[in-house]
Design a protein around this motif. Structure first.
Motif, mmCIF file in Angstrom:
data_model
loop_
_atom_site.group_PDB
_atom_site.id
_atom_site.type_symbol
_atom_site.label_atom_id
_atom_site.label_comp_id
_atom_site.label_asym_id
_atom_site.label_seq_id
_atom_site.Cartn_x
_atom_site.Cartn_y
_atom_site.Cartn_z
ATOM 1 N N ASP A 54 0.830 -1.200 0.000
ATOM 2 C CA ASP A 54 0.000 0.000 0.000
ATOM 3 C C ASP A 54 0.868 1.254 0.000
ATOM 4 O OD1 ASP A 54 -2.291 1.585 0.098
ATOM 5 O OD2 ASP A 54 -2.401 1.503 2.288
ATOM 6 N N GLY A 55 0.735 2.078 -1.035
ATOM 7 C CA GLY A 55 1.480 3.327 -1.127
ATOM 8 C C GLY A 55 2.973 3.144 -1.318
ATOM 9 N N PHE A 56 3.388 2.057 -1.961
ATOM 10 C CA PHE A 56 4.815 1.788 -2.151
ATOM 11 C C PHE A 56 5.516 2.982 -2.783
ATOM 12 C CE2 PHE A 56 8.505 0.370 -4.551
ATOM 13 C CZ PHE A 56 9.178 -0.362 -3.587
ATOM 14 N N ASP A 57 6.682 3.308 -2.240
ATOM 15 C CA ASP A 57 7.525 4.381 -2.759
ATOM 16 C C ASP A 57 8.965 3.891 -2.666
ATOM 17 O OD1 ASP A 57 9.161 6.625 -3.149
ATOM 18 O OD2 ASP A 57 7.790 7.961 -2.078
ATOM 19 N N ILE A 58 9.584 3.679 -3.803
ATOM 20 C CA ILE A 58 10.929 3.099 -3.817
ATOM 21 C C ILE A 58 11.914 3.930 -2.999
ATOM 22 C CG2 ILE A 58 11.825 4.143 -5.937
ATOM 23 C CD1 ILE A 58 12.726 1.114 -6.546
ATOM 24 N N ALA A 59 11.703 5.227 -2.950
ATOM 25 C CA ALA A 59 12.609 6.090 -2.195
ATOM 26 C C ALA A 59 12.524 5.830 -0.688
ATOM 27 C CB ALA A 59 12.305 7.558 -2.490
ATOM 28 N N GLU A 63 14.915 0.826 1.773
ATOM 29 C CA GLU A 63 15.730 0.615 2.977
ATOM 30 C C GLU A 63 15.115 -0.392 3.951
ATOM 31 O OE1 GLU A 63 17.710 3.131 6.615
ATOM 32 O OE2 GLU A 63 17.323 4.175 4.725
ATOM 33 N N PRO A 64 13.823 -0.320 4.273
ATOM 34 C CA PRO A 64 13.276 -1.325 5.189
ATOM 35 C C PRO A 64 12.977 -2.669 4.524
ATOM 36 C CG PRO A 64 11.617 0.332 4.689
ATOM 37 C CD PRO A 64 12.902 0.797 4.065
ATOM 38 N N LEU A 65 12.821 -2.693 3.210
ATOM 39 C CA LEU A 65 12.517 -3.953 2.521
ATOM 40 C C LEU A 65 13.766 -4.792 2.285
ATOM 41 C CD1 LEU A 65 10.376 -5.744 1.252
ATOM 42 C CD2 LEU A 65 10.538 -4.369 -0.836
ATOM 43 N N PHE A 66 14.898 -4.138 2.079
ATOM 44 C CA PHE A 66 16.136 -4.863 1.812
ATOM 45 C C PHE A 66 16.475 -5.882 2.902
ATOM 46 C CE2 PHE A 66 20.752 -5.311 2.149
ATOM 47 C CZ PHE A 66 21.039 -5.832 0.904
ATOM 48 N N PRO A 93 8.468 -20.484 1.012
ATOM 49 C CA PRO A 93 7.591 -19.394 0.578
ATOM 50 C C PRO A 93 7.950 -18.075 1.248
ATOM 51 C CG PRO A 93 6.311 -21.295 1.316
ATOM 52 C CD PRO A 93 7.738 -21.555 1.689
ATOM 53 N N VAL A 94 7.888 -17.005 0.473
ATOM 54 C CA VAL A 94 8.086 -15.658 1.005
ATOM 55 C C VAL A 94 6.981 -14.762 0.462
ATOM 56 C CG1 VAL A 94 10.596 -15.925 1.243
ATOM 57 C CG2 VAL A 94 9.670 -14.912 -0.825
ATOM 58 N N ALA A 95 6.744 -13.663 1.145
ATOM 59 C CA ALA A 95 5.748 -12.698 0.678
ATOM 60 C C ALA A 95 6.205 -12.117 -0.660
ATOM 61 C CB ALA A 95 5.573 -11.601 1.716
ATOM 62 N N ILE A 96 5.256 -11.819 -1.520
ATOM 63 C CA ILE A 96 5.583 -11.359 -2.874
ATOM 64 C C ILE A 96 6.438 -10.088 -2.885
ATOM 65 C CG2 ILE A 96 4.587 -10.499 -5.033
ATOM 66 C CD1 ILE A 96 2.428 -12.632 -4.756
ATOM 67 N N PRO A 97 6.171 -9.068 -2.064
ATOM 68 C CA PRO A 97 7.069 -7.905 -2.080
ATOM 69 C C PRO A 97 8.499 -8.254 -1.670
ATOM 70 C CG PRO A 97 4.998 -7.353 -1.018
ATOM 71 C CD PRO A 97 5.000 -8.840 -1.205
#
Length: 194
Positions: A54-59, A63-66, A93-97
């Motif tokens: 929801d509201g993904f912003d690569i900027a 940092e928290p997804l890595f 299995p992992v979450a898609i994001p």
């Protein structure tokens, strides 16, 4: 400061490239590589990975997804080692994001290769072994993650039912602009030259 690149002649490179291609094509896993790439149709992550956040912003989200992706890779590597190289067991299995970020990691092939060489750790990611969208709360991956690092970041780790809802919502938004089947077909309407 300008740097001038010096490269071998195209003919020498072409000769070696042909040899390399022949070697790759003769490899016993070449057919698997080919078919795995063809199976990538179930997870066209450029349209279905980050779009589910929801509201993904690569900027702001990189940092928290890595660390989520690195942790998932660590789980896979551990399973791989502990099962004496069982890829199917290691492809948890992992979450898609999170899987989307794993693809970004895997695209850094040279760096990952050097890290593998230095550490002896084998990174595991095989599209043809993945269960896309199968991750869920309480499953094996969740149990291992929780035991290793505590709570997951719920912004990226949402379960199967929520994943299905979000995929349907994303596809409903894409289809009116010609992005069909989650990005596996396009009807952009470009004029073609005759």
């Amino acid at each position: 400061m300008s740097v001038t690149l010096v490269r071998p002649t195209p003919e020498r490179v072409a000769e070696r490239a042909r040899q390399i291609l022949s070697t790759i094509e003769a490899d016993p896993e070449y057919d698997r590589l080919r078919t795995a790439c063809a199976k990538y149709d179930e997870d066209w992550t450029s349209f279905m990975g980050y779009a589910l956040v929801d509201g993904f912003d690569i900027a702001h989200d990189t940092e928290p997804l890595f660390p989520e992706a690195v942790r998932a890779m660590a789980i896979k590597s551990a399973v791989y080692e502990m099962t004496e190289g069982d890829e199917e067991a290691a492809e948890v299995p992992v979450a898609i994001p999170v899987d989307e970020m794993i693809h970004a990691l895997a695209a850094q092939f040279t760096v990952l290769s050097r890290i593998q060489d230095r550490t002896g750790i084998k990174f595991v990611h095989a599209t043809d072994r993945e269960a896309i969208g199968a991750w869920d709360h309480g499953d094996y991956t969740h149990q291992v993650y929780r035991a290793a690092w505590g709570p997951m970041n719920e912004r990226y780790w949402f379960g199967k039912d929520e994943t299905a809802k979000r995929r349907a919502a994303v596809m409903a938004k894409y289809e009116p602009v010609g992005i069909l089947d989650g990005g596996r077909r396009f009807t952009p309407g470009f004029a073609t030259a005759s």
